[in-house]
Scaffold this motif. Sequence first.
Motif, PDB file in Angstrom:
ATOM      1  N   TYR A 252       0.807  -1.219   0.000  1.00  0.00           N
ATOM      2  CA  TYR A 252       0.000   0.000   0.000  1.00  0.00           C
ATOM      3  C   TYR A 252       0.846   1.279   0.000  1.00  0.00           C
ATOM      4  O   TYR A 252       0.313   2.378  -0.166  1.00  0.00           O
ATOM      5  CB  TYR A 252      -0.922   0.024   1.225  1.00  0.00           C
ATOM      6  CG  TYR A 252      -0.181  -0.040   2.550  1.00  0.00           C
ATOM      7  CD1 TYR A 252       0.333   1.110   3.141  1.00  0.00           C
ATOM      8  CD2 TYR A 252      -0.007  -1.262   3.202  1.00  0.00           C
ATOM      9  CE1 TYR A 252       1.016   1.042   4.349  1.00  0.00           C
ATOM     10  CE2 TYR A 252       0.671  -1.333   4.402  1.00  0.00           C
ATOM     11  CZ  TYR A 252       1.179  -0.184   4.973  1.00  0.00           C
ATOM     12  OH  TYR A 252       1.857  -0.242   6.160  1.00  0.00           O
ATOM     13  N   GLU A 253       2.152   1.167   0.165  1.00  0.00           N
ATOM     14  CA  GLU A 253       2.997   2.346   0.244  1.00  0.00           C
ATOM     15  C   GLU A 253       3.352   2.870  -1.148  1.00  0.00           C
ATOM     16  O   GLU A 253       3.543   2.098  -2.089  1.00  0.00           O
ATOM     17  CB  GLU A 253       4.281   2.029   1.018  1.00  0.00           C
ATOM     18  CG  GLU A 253       4.044   1.721   2.483  1.00  0.00           C
ATOM     19  CD  GLU A 253       5.336   1.407   3.216  1.00  0.00           C
ATOM     20  OE1 GLU A 253       5.643   2.135   4.182  1.00  0.00           O
ATOM     21  OE2 GLU A 253       6.020   0.447   2.826  1.00  0.00           O
ATOM     22  N   GLY A 254       3.437   4.196  -1.250  1.00  0.00           N
ATOM     23  CA  GLY A 254       3.745   4.828  -2.523  1.00  0.00           C
ATOM     24  C   GLY A 254       4.846   5.857  -2.384  1.00  0.00           C
ATOM     25  O   GLY A 254       5.511   5.944  -1.346  1.00  0.00           O
ATOM     26  N   PRO A 255       5.052   6.664  -3.427  1.00  0.00           N
ATOM     27  CA  PRO A 255       6.121   7.672  -3.410  1.00  0.00           C
ATOM     28  C   PRO A 255       5.915   8.720  -2.322  1.00  0.00           C
ATOM     29  O   PRO A 255       4.794   8.976  -1.877  1.00  0.00           O
ATOM     30  CB  PRO A 255       6.022   8.308  -4.800  1.00  0.00           C
ATOM     31  CG  PRO A 255       5.306   7.308  -5.647  1.00  0.00           C
ATOM     32  CD  PRO A 255       4.360   6.616  -4.722  1.00  0.00           C
ATOM     33  N   PHE A 256       7.039   9.317  -1.921  1.00  0.00           N
ATOM     34  CA  PHE A 256       7.020  10.381  -0.926  1.00  0.00           C
ATOM     35  C   PHE A 256       7.169  11.714  -1.652  1.00  0.00           C
ATOM     36  O   PHE A 256       8.161  11.951  -2.326  1.00  0.00           O
ATOM     37  CB  PHE A 256       8.163  10.204   0.075  1.00  0.00           C
ATOM     38  CG  PHE A 256       8.410  11.416   0.929  1.00  0.00           C
ATOM     39  CD1 PHE A 256       7.464  11.854   1.838  1.00  0.00           C
ATOM     40  CD2 PHE A 256       9.599  12.132   0.819  1.00  0.00           C
ATOM     41  CE1 PHE A 256       7.682  12.979   2.621  1.00  0.00           C
ATOM     42  CE2 PHE A 256       9.834  13.253   1.592  1.00  0.00           C
ATOM     43  CZ  PHE A 256       8.877  13.672   2.499  1.00  0.00           C
TER      44      PHE A 256
END
Length: 275
Positions: A252-256
């Motif tokens: 579920y993690e994406g770009p910062f």
Amino acid sequence: MNALAIDSSSSAITFAAVNGGRAASNTQGVSSAHGSPAVNEQGASTASAQGTSTAILTLDIDMHQSEKLLEGMESVLSHCGLQAADLDFTALCAGPGTFTGLRLAFSALKALNLAYGIPTYAIPTLEVIAYPYRQWCGAVIPVLDAKKQSFYTAVYRSGELNCGPFDCPAADILKHTDPEEEILAAGADAAFFAEQARALSPERRITTFLPCKSGTDGILSGSSAHAGITVLSLLEAAAQKFIKKEKPLEEYEGPFYIRKSEAELSLAEKTGKNA
């Protein structure tokens, strides 16, 4: 270890693969003399030493990254005699950086994770830029030109994040350093930052590190010349996380992103609300 890294944080997308000597699938690759780099017809630099081979490919193609993403991955893997299934881990710059470029790398490496269960390590772009200078005695300031008279930046000391990340002009980042402290500005846009910082505070000691180019009319842009250093730092930093069995990127993690996209800012302006 066998690994693949992608730095898509700037207009120049860079791929790197390393074959650590572990048995790999039967793929046709290009070998070179031990310790001697070679350049193949696609521009991927390859080298091997003590059973390890590495390939790096930089494509300074701005808005056309999506057209060459899979081809770039396949090229560096092939030159190391690897297939995707052989990889122990993959790595990418988590951001800040270009909105589209970051999303492309995330999508590609998440697909490998889904298909083969390969862990991906997402490391902040500024941390990757600062990584080679962990022994610098003063402040290390990794910088990316964020346009609009601003920089994506932070302050690292002894390899640790001291403050940031910021989206701010040069004057503001200098406030987070000691006037007597020696500063190392790093990254493809380090010279641009240093020029502005010196104009604001001529007495400040600011050193920049950039790969040598053939003068102002050299064929390499700043981002292209720096790309190899950044992607190799990305590989090394990710390898340390893999060895220590640190938690990889979650599905579920994406770009910062430090700054909202133009679409988000436009929507906020139209609605009168924060996007």
